[in-house]
Design an enzyme around this catalytic site. Structure first.
Site, PDB file in Angstrom:
ATOM      1  N   GLU A 172       0.805  -1.226   0.000  1.00  0.00           N
ATOM      2  CA  GLU A 172       0.000   0.000   0.000  1.00  0.00           C
ATOM      3  C   GLU A 172       0.841   1.280   0.000  1.00  0.00           C
ATOM      4  O   GLU A 172       0.805   2.056   0.955  1.00  0.00           O
ATOM      5  CB  GLU A 172      -0.955   0.014   1.196  1.00  0.00           C
ATOM      6  CG  GLU A 172      -1.914  -1.165   1.218  1.00  0.00           C
ATOM      7  CD  GLU A 172      -2.973  -1.038   2.317  1.00  0.00           C
ATOM      8  OE1 GLU A 172      -2.811  -0.185   3.203  1.00  0.00           O
ATOM      9  OE2 GLU A 172      -3.956  -1.780   2.276  1.00  0.00           O
ATOM     10  N   GLU A 368      -5.420  -8.684   1.340  1.00  0.00           N
ATOM     11  CA  GLU A 368      -6.064  -8.292   2.600  1.00  0.00           C
ATOM     12  C   GLU A 368      -7.529  -8.029   2.345  1.00  0.00           C
ATOM     13  O   GLU A 368      -7.892  -7.407   1.338  1.00  0.00           O
ATOM     14  CB  GLU A 368      -5.481  -6.981   3.182  1.00  0.00           C
ATOM     15  CG  GLU A 368      -4.102  -7.102   3.763  1.00  0.00           C
ATOM     16  CD  GLU A 368      -3.581  -5.768   4.307  1.00  0.00           C
ATOM     17  OE1 GLU A 368      -4.397  -4.889   4.693  1.00  0.00           O
ATOM     18  OE2 GLU A 368      -2.357  -5.604   4.327  1.00  0.00           O
TER      19      GLU A 368
HETATM   20  C1  GBH Z   1      -4.605  -1.914   5.581  1.00  0.00           C
HETATM   21  O1  GBH Z   1      -4.696  -0.605   5.161  1.00  0.00           O
HETATM   22  C2  GBH Z   1      -3.228  -2.179   6.107  1.00  0.00           C
HETATM   23  O2  GBH Z   1      -2.413  -2.781   5.117  1.00  0.00           O
HETATM   24  C3  GBH Z   1      -3.201  -2.965   7.376  1.00  0.00           C
HETATM   25  O3  GBH Z   1      -1.933  -2.907   7.953  1.00  0.00           O
HETATM   26  C4  GBH Z   1      -4.256  -2.460   8.307  1.00  0.00           C
HETATM   27  O4  GBH Z   1      -4.195  -3.061   9.567  1.00  0.00           O
HETATM   28  C5  GBH Z   1      -5.592  -2.725   7.669  1.00  0.00           C
HETATM   29  O5  GBH Z   1      -5.668  -2.130   6.425  1.00  0.00           O
HETATM   30  C6  GBH Z   1      -6.768  -2.222   8.483  1.00  0.00           C
HETATM   31  O6  GBH Z   1      -6.728  -0.851   8.633  1.00  0.00           O
HETATM   32  O7  GBH Z   1     -10.344   6.244   6.476  1.00  0.00           O
HETATM   33  O8  GBH Z   1     -12.738   5.957   6.622  1.00  0.00           O
HETATM   34  O9  GBH Z   1     -11.785   7.010   4.657  1.00  0.00           O
HETATM   35  C7  GBH Z   1      -5.948  -0.212   4.692  1.00  0.00           C
HETATM   36  C8  GBH Z   1      -5.919   1.263   4.446  1.00  0.00           C
HETATM   37  C9  GBH Z   1      -8.305   1.449   4.707  1.00  0.00           C
HETATM   38  C10 GBH Z   1      -6.923   3.287   3.996  1.00  0.00           C
HETATM   39  C11 GBH Z   1      -9.514   2.223   4.298  1.00  0.00           C
HETATM   40  C12 GBH Z   1      -8.117   4.039   3.612  1.00  0.00           C
HETATM   41  C13 GBH Z   1     -10.418   4.399   3.944  1.00  0.00           C
HETATM   42  C14 GBH Z   1     -11.482   4.441   4.981  1.00  0.00           C
HETATM   43  N1  GBH Z   1      -7.136   1.854   3.976  1.00  0.00           N
HETATM   44  N2  GBH Z   1      -9.260   3.632   4.387  1.00  0.00           N
HETATM   45  S1  GBH Z   1     -11.605   6.025   5.744  1.00  0.00           S
END
Ligand code: GBH
Length: 468
Positions: A172, A368
């Protein structure tokens, strides 16, 4: 298609890979042992106000010491593969030069334990724990970090490559660039929108350099990948302004990575849309785009929730991480939300996978997917009905995409264990296995038992949430 009439199950292709994923900083603990250097997440977590509850990488899941028990747990679930990440500061405490053999030895032991249980290791080289010493000289805003990353990747690959066949460079890069240097809600906590775009390029460059360094020395059969975080951009109205708004967010989250990786360079609309921040493209040197476009064998897809997008006045700058994005509003999630407040709608997942099936030339692996909910342990059980539903609904969505012709090769649940959920600390639980952080006791949740059933049948139920 119809489910098998006898079993009511939707079968996955033979050989479909079933796994679970974790990341080093989120589970290992033992942050000061065996010569490990500090990472940007150690620094960030030690800074008051950055991580909820003042939580840190200690004790996390104490996995550094309990890895053997955790592998036994994976084996009990029937996992065919395990996606973990290597902590760069354990291998090179200052990110450059001297290699710490005690750090390498840990991943040696982990890999051997996995193989002894016939679980395929899938190694990610960078899941956000940059050595602090590299951040002190600019981190991902400094081009040199990309070269340091390739050196580090070569060291790990040389040590584990006789046993690890599956490699991911970066997890990511959007999060590292835009949450790390855009909104600053992740380490290193910098707010510098132009710097975020430069960091995005250096992460891609580091990915390409690492790919080249590893594949130059790789035995036949090694497979290389990058993992991106994806969403589906949803609008309320199907008109030109809304489509344009959705395309803007898609550009800054997806195409800014997908296009250069595919050899198309940076998308013209993204360049035009971000030019007002200054000439961040000055960091793109001759030859970089060819390095970035070094072919991968598969693309890792991380998916959690859809994104709601609407048009806004042209000079309106959206709050949050999308550095440079103007004329767009991100709307709050609606409907059914996970404990994190993220929207749970599996239709978006099918839609996204079909889109990637059209736009991406290599096979996809879901690296994931998961949901956070507060869990209660009662009578030695965790009845996480909501997470179980999210899991099965999203697996049905994957099944639908495969039926429609999308080449999806595997699914890794996020996460094996409840863990350190970055800026949310230990307050958000994503595991299919519950962790009591005080006692380090593990309890397989109903979602974990359901995942084990799915793996055993290589199928999901066509309706409802039970297999047996
Ligand atoms: C992943 O990132 C990671 O790789 C992992 O380490 C982590 O634990 C897991 O997800 C859970 O968080 O912020 O409400 O607009 C995911 C990253 C998740 C980033 C969704 C943007 C958008 C939702 N993304 N997020 S919000």
């Amino acid at each position: 298609t119809e489910p098998d009439v006898d079993t009511g199950l939707l079968g996955f292709p033979p050989g479909f890979v079933w796994g679970a994923a974790t990341a080093s900083f989120q589970i290992e603990g033992s942050t000061t042992v065996d010569g490990r250097g500090a990472s940007i997440w150690d620094t960030f977590a030690a800074t008051p106000g950055r991580v909820r509850g003042g939580h840190t990488g200690e004790p996390a899941c104490d996995h550094y010491r309990r890895y053997a028990g955790d592998v036994a747990l994976m084996s009990g679930l029937g996992l065919g593969a395990y996606r973990f990440s290597v902590a760069w500061p354990r291998i090179q405490p200052t990110g450059v030069g001297r290699v710490e053999s005690r750090g390498l030895a840990f991943y040696d032991r982990l890999v051997d334990e996995l193989l002894a249980h016939e679980i395929e290791p899938v190694a990610t080289l960078y899941h956000w724990d940059l050595p602090q010493a590299l951040e002190d000289v600019g981190g991902w805003r400094n081009r040199d970090t990309a070269y340091r990353f390739a050196d580090y990747a070569a060291v790990v690959h040389a040590r584990l490559g006789d046993r690890v066949r599956q490699w991911t460079t970066v997890n990511e890069p959007w999060c590292s660039a835009f949450l790390g240097y855009g909104s600053g809600v992740h380490a290193p906590g910098v707010v510098d929108p132009k710097g975020a775009l430069e960091a995005a390029h250096h992460l891609l460059l580091g990915h390409g350099l690492a790919l080249r360094a590893m594949s130059a020395a790789a035995p036949a059969g090694h497979l290389f990948s990058i993992v991106l975080n994806f969403s589906a951009m949803w609008v309320d109205v199907d008109d030109e302004p809304h489509r344009l708004a959705a395309r803007g967010v898609d550009g800054l989250q997806h195409r800014i990575f997908l296009d250069p990786l595919a050899g198309r360079g940076y998308p013209a609309d993204v360049l035009a849309g971000t030019a007002w921040l200054g000439d961040w493209q000055r960091v793109v040197r001759d030859g970089d785009l060819a390095v970035v476009a070094t072919p991968v064998d598969w693309l890792g897809v991380n998916y959690y929730s859809p994104t709601r997008v609407a048009p806004a006045p042209p000079d309106h700058v959206a709050a949050g991480p999308f550095a440079g994005l103007r004329g767009v509003e991100l709307l709050p999630p609606r409907g059914e939300l996970t404990g994190f407040g993220w929207e749970a709608d599996a239709r978006a997942f099918t839609e996204l996978l079909e889109r990637l099936g059209r736009d991406v030339a290599v096979p996809l692996v879901i690296t994931e997917n998961g949901s956070a909910f507060p869990d209660v342990v009662a009578g030695g059980r965790v009845d996480d009905g909501e997470r179980t539903r999210y899991l099965v609904d999203h697996l049905r969505a994957v099944h639908t995409a495969i039926e429609r012709g999308v080449d999806v090769r595997g699914y890794f649940a996020w996460s094996l264990l409840d863990n350190f959920e970055w800026a949310a600390g230990y307050g958000q639980r994503f595991g299919v296995v519950h962790v009591d952080f005080a006692t380090q006791e593990r309890t397989v949740k109903r979602s974990g038992h359901t995942l084990a059933d799915v793996i055993r049948h290589n199928a999901v139920p066509a309706a409802g949430y039970r297999l047996d």
